[in-house]
Motif scaffolding. Structure first.
Motif: not given
Length: 220
Positions: A112-127
């Protein structure tokens, strides 16, 4: 982040609901496929967990209808149908990811975290924002390299702002992201959480746009 869960198995649904809620997700759970299909129009969901074998309507039909109507929420399919043809069909209909039962809750959360990041254009788990680093893989937060202890709500609120940088978020939108319909939310809850984030991470982290909402960062 707010998740729509459509799962008619009470044991599995309850495990997902309770487990993800403990990780800070906001979950709206429906056991009826037709009601769940309509629910997607009622809140700003960040992702959907969709079972395929539902009474009254097949999960594939729900997904097909959503995509036909232009709904673009990321969909994670959970199912006991492990045949390759079923997985391929689900992905071709517009599913974003697929997990076969049985599964580990930790993997559901990670996907889920990966899908949400991808939708927001955030590819890395580190923000990273300024001297603040947020790791979505383990929900850890540091400031100037030092760990900061946040509540689950504060973590999800921080994540919401980090994934929506340069966007003004109004109070109603924030409440809809952080709380489900069953939650009892007081009128000043959002203000309290924002106050706490400012206290722990810096008073200029979140700026108030009076009469409109809140935005990440100081005024230029």
């Amino acid at each position: 982040m707010r998740i729509l869960l459509i799962e008619d198995d009470m044991l599995i649904g309850d495990g997902i609901h309770v487990g993800l809620a403990e990780l800070g997700f906001t979950i709206d759970w429906f056991t009826d496929g037709l009601i769940g299909q309509q629910a997607i129009d009622s809140a700003p969901y960040d992702a959907v967990i969709l079972d395929l074998s539902l009474p009254g309507i097949d999960g594939m039909d729900i997904l097909r209808t959503w995509r036909k109507n232009g709904r673009d929420e990321p969909v994670l399919i959970l199912t006991a149908r492990d045949a390759l043809s079923q997985r391929v069909s689900g992905l071709q209909l517009g599913a974003d990811d697929y997990l076969c039962k049985p599964f580990a809750l930790e993997e559901v959360a990670a996907r889920l975290q990966a899908l949400i990041r991808r939708r927001s254009g955030q590819l890395s788990s580190i923000i990273q924002y300024s001297d603040i680093v947020f790791d979505t893989s383990n929900f850890s937060v540091t400031k100037e390299g030092m760990p900061v202890v946040l509540t689950s709500r504060e973590i999800k609120l921080l994540e919401l702002f980090l994934l929506n940088q340069n966007r003004v978020l109004n109070k109603s939108f924030i409440q809809e992201k952080l709380y489900s319909w069953s939650d009892d939310v007081s009128s000043n809850t959002v203000e309290v959480h924002i106050h706490n984030l400012r206290h722990k991470l810096g008073k200029h982290l979140i700026r108030t746009i009076y009469g409109i909402g809140y935005i990440l960062g100081e005024e230029a």
